[in-house]
Write a protein that holds these residues in place. Structure first.
Motif, PDB file in Angstrom:
ATOM      1  N   LYS A 404       0.872  -1.156  -0.039  1.00  0.00           N
ATOM      2  CA  LYS A 404      -0.133   0.077  -0.062  1.00  0.00           C
ATOM      3  C   LYS A 404       0.879   1.106   0.019  1.00  0.00           C
ATOM      4  O   LYS A 404       1.738   1.393   0.803  1.00  0.00           O
ATOM      5  CB  LYS A 404      -0.862   0.008   1.118  1.00  0.00           C
ATOM      6  N   SER A 405       0.380   2.300  -0.849  1.00  0.00           N
ATOM      7  CA  SER A 405       0.942   3.476  -0.701  1.00  0.00           C
ATOM      8  C   SER A 405       0.029   4.729  -0.514  1.00  0.00           C
ATOM      9  O   SER A 405      -0.968   4.395  -1.033  1.00  0.00           O
ATOM     10  CB  SER A 405       1.933   3.697  -2.282  1.00  0.00           C
ATOM     11  N   THR A 406       0.359   5.580   0.010  1.00  0.00           N
ATOM     12  CA  THR A 406      -0.381   6.942   0.248  1.00  0.00           C
ATOM     13  C   THR A 406       0.134   8.157  -0.317  1.00  0.00           C
ATOM     14  O   THR A 406       1.292   8.506  -0.067  1.00  0.00           O
ATOM     15  CB  THR A 406      -0.616   6.833   1.867  1.00  0.00           C
ATOM     16  N   ILE A 407      -0.381   8.856  -1.210  1.00  0.00           N
ATOM     17  CA  ILE A 407       0.098   9.972  -1.788  1.00  0.00           C
ATOM     18  C   ILE A 407      -0.710  11.132  -1.258  1.00  0.00           C
ATOM     19  O   ILE A 407      -1.985  11.445  -1.402  1.00  0.00           O
ATOM     20  CB  ILE A 407      -0.017  10.051  -3.238  1.00  0.00           C
ATOM     21  N   GLN A 408       0.056  12.232  -0.536  1.00  0.00           N
ATOM     22  CA  GLN A 408      -0.742  13.099   0.103  1.00  0.00           C
ATOM     23  C   GLN A 408      -0.695  14.497  -0.842  1.00  0.00           C
ATOM     24  O   GLN A 408      -0.058  14.391  -1.826  1.00  0.00           O
ATOM     25  CB  GLN A 408      -0.274  13.696   1.355  1.00  0.00           C
ATOM     26  N   ASN A 409      -1.560  15.317  -0.693  1.00  0.00           N
ATOM     27  CA  ASN A 409      -1.492  16.563  -1.519  1.00  0.00           C
ATOM     28  C   ASN A 409      -1.843  16.370  -2.830  1.00  0.00           C
ATOM     29  O   ASN A 409      -1.406  16.755  -3.922  1.00  0.00           O
ATOM     30  CB  ASN A 409      -0.257  17.356  -1.572  1.00  0.00           C
ATOM     31  N   ILE A 410      -3.141  15.492  -3.121  1.00  0.00           N
ATOM     32  CA  ILE A 410      -3.592  15.119  -4.607  1.00  0.00           C
ATOM     33  C   ILE A 410      -4.106  16.360  -5.215  1.00  0.00           C
ATOM     34  O   ILE A 410      -4.381  16.095  -6.463  1.00  0.00           O
ATOM     35  CB  ILE A 410      -4.412  13.723  -4.506  1.00  0.00           C
ATOM     36  N   HIS A 411      -4.362  17.310  -4.530  1.00  0.00           N
ATOM     37  CA  HIS A 411      -4.813  18.628  -5.481  1.00  0.00           C
ATOM     38  C   HIS A 411      -3.771  18.914  -6.378  1.00  0.00           C
ATOM     39  O   HIS A 411      -4.364  19.161  -7.407  1.00  0.00           O
ATOM     40  CB  HIS A 411      -4.707  19.646  -4.323  1.00  0.00           C
ATOM     41  N   GLN A 412      -2.475  18.587  -6.109  1.00  0.00           N
ATOM     42  CA  GLN A 412      -1.551  18.785  -7.334  1.00  0.00           C
ATOM     43  C   GLN A 412      -2.003  17.984  -8.682  1.00  0.00           C
ATOM     44  O   GLN A 412      -1.948  18.360  -9.680  1.00  0.00           O
ATOM     45  CB  GLN A 412      -0.145  18.340  -6.789  1.00  0.00           C
ATOM     46  N   ILE A 413      -2.098  16.686  -8.115  1.00  0.00           N
ATOM     47  CA  ILE A 413      -2.558  15.661  -9.384  1.00  0.00           C
ATOM     48  C   ILE A 413      -3.860  16.278 -10.099  1.00  0.00           C
ATOM     49  O   ILE A 413      -4.029  16.299 -11.219  1.00  0.00           O
ATOM     50  CB  ILE A 413      -2.597  14.278  -9.001  1.00  0.00           C
ATOM     51  N   ASP A 414      -4.870  16.514  -9.199  1.00  0.00           N
ATOM     52  CA  ASP A 414      -6.094  16.964  -9.723  1.00  0.00           C
ATOM     53  C   ASP A 414      -6.007  18.392 -10.489  1.00  0.00           C
ATOM     54  O   ASP A 414      -6.791  18.767 -11.363  1.00  0.00           O
ATOM     55  CB  ASP A 414      -7.136  17.058  -8.669  1.00  0.00           C
ATOM     56  N   ARG A 415      -4.901  19.279 -10.444  1.00  0.00           N
ATOM     57  CA  ARG A 415      -4.751  20.347 -11.135  1.00  0.00           C
ATOM     58  C   ARG A 415      -4.656  19.984 -12.626  1.00  0.00           C
ATOM     59  O   ARG A 415      -5.187  20.909 -13.500  1.00  0.00           O
ATOM     60  CB  ARG A 415      -3.557  20.833 -10.630  1.00  0.00           C
TER      61      ARG A 415
END
Length: 434
Positions: A404-415
């Motif tokens: 399992k991985s967790t990626i925080q700050n996915i707002h950057q990806i959604d941009r």
């Protein structure tokens, strides 16, 4: 919801269609300010950066409607030029690099504009010199407000000019083009960017009544006209998504078909992936990537280690350097990744090293990747997305990893990526928003 939880190791399969091009969308949205007639844009990606710019256009008086998904109709017949000098504009524009391209059309039509300090990704210095120096040659006077970090531009004396750009900046070329189409006289822009998205902007402006020649070359000639009308314009597929999906297929040993890629606009992108040993074939306007157990990095003809580097079009786009670096971690062989344009774009490699990748970060611009050849999987970890492209590169790494991985700050990806979790889950990925 600000994180992705990914369980890696799944092989994906099926077909996926890339979204409309983000970088083209930011240009053509600014161009609607050049006319008071309706402009219809199709294949517009539903992503944060594009929606932020549309909201900003609405705030300044542009009428906006969305008759069907990914289609936007805009009419700039009630613009308030003074909105640019408000706190609301400064706050919203600071989130987005693309707002700099509002200056060209505002100067052309309203003879004044404001440019805030660039927002967007924190990937290194982004200078405004190319824009300001070009505008100066066209008769624009400017003043810098140190306290508010804002350039104010006076275009009362805007006119055509001969411009030799110090660098082939995409946003700089777009900005000067949009100022020139309504400027009196002839403008020549030499050393202009000639990316497909700039070509698309030129074609759109010509369909509105502009007179631009030299499209697809680095010498653009613009004959100013009095007014422009409306048009309907369809955006290209996003070449960065296309490249991301090619890399994803290779990393996860998946069989994928990427549909409607606008092949002619991809330039050397497919060939560069092939140099990493990735097998792909072209079927009409689709790219088919078969499942591969291994892929071997090629060498230069003299036997030296391959270097992958970014370069202005028709060279390899800098927006795919992060993806190439991740894909190389599971190849067989060694490659030097050289990110020339932005000095902070490789700083996410510490997370890949923590996942088990073999990477030597030589300096802010160069990294040597020694591929694991699928002999050892990456391992899932917790990480943070620093920018749009590194975020998706880390997502690809996580989808190929064990655990399992967790990626925080996915707002950057959604941009920059539209519903990426939903679209990849439909292919067999395991991504949850948490």
């Amino acid at each position: 919801m600000n994180a992705f939880e990914i369980r890696g190791g799944n092989k994906l399969s099926g077909s996926i269609t890339p979204q409309g091009a983000k970088n083209e969308a930011l240009q053509v949205l600014c161009a609607v300010l050049l006319t008071d007639a309706p402009v219809t844009l199709k294949n517009v990606p539903d992503i944060i950066d594009v929606n932020t710019l549309i909201e900003l256009l609405e705030d300044m008086g542009v009428k906006v409607s969305r008759p069907v998904p990914n289609t936007v109709v805009l009419q700039a017949d009630g613009i308030d030029p003074d909105y640019f000098n408000t706190h609301a504009f400064k706050k919203k524009s600071g989130k987005l690099r693309g707002t700099v391209m509002l200056a060209g059309p505002m100067l052309a039509r309203f003879k004044k504009a404001y440019i805030p300090q660039p927002g967007g990704d924190k990937i290194g210095r982004r200078r405004l010199d190319t824009h300001i120096l070009g505008f100066e040659k066209m008769g624009v006077a400017f003043d810098y407000d140190q306290e508010n970090q804002m350039f104010s531009l006076n275009g009362t004396n805007l006119h055509g000019a001969r411009i030799l750009m110090e660098e082939p900046s995409v946003t700089g070329t777009a900005n000067l083009l949009m100022a020139a189409v309504l400027a009196e006289g002839m403008t020549t822009i030499y050393n202009a960017a000639c990316e497909p998205y700039v070509q698309q902007l030129c074609l759109m402006l010509n369909s509105m009544g502009a007179k631009i020649t030299g499209i697809s070359s680095n010498l653009l000639i613009v004959e100013g006209v009095k007014t422009l009308g409306g048009c309907t314009h369809t955006l290209l597929a996003d070449m960065i998504e296309v490249g991301s999906f090619i890399g994803l297929a290779a990393m996860t040993q998946s069989e994928l078909t990427i549909k409607n890629v606008n092949l002619e606009s991809l330039g050397i992108i497919p060939d560069v992936f092939k140099r990493l040993g990735i097998d792909l074939s072209i079927n009409g306007d689709d790219i088919y990537v078969p499942a591969q157990d291994h892929y071997r990095i090629t060498k230069f003809i003299d036997g030296s280690i391959l270097t992958v580097y970014d370069h202005p079009w028709p060279g390899f786009t800098p927006d795919l350097i992060s993806i190439m670096l991740v894909v190389a971690t599971q190849a067989k062989g060694t490659v030097l990744i050289h990110q020339k344009m932005f000095e902070s774009r490789l700083f996410f490699v510490d997370k890949l090293i923590e996942m088990g990748a073999q990477i030597v970060l030589c300096d802010p611009h160069r990294a040597v990747v020694i591929g694991l050849d699928k002999q050892q999987s990456l391992r899932g970890i917790n990480m943070v997305s620093p920018d749009i492209r590194a975020g998706v590169a880390l997502l690809i790494a996580a989808l190929s990893a064990t655990g399992k991985s967790t990626i925080q700050n996915i707002h950057q990806i959604d941009r920059g990526y539209e519903r990426i979790d939903e679209r990849l889950n439909a292919l067999g990925a395991d991504i949850k928003r948490i």
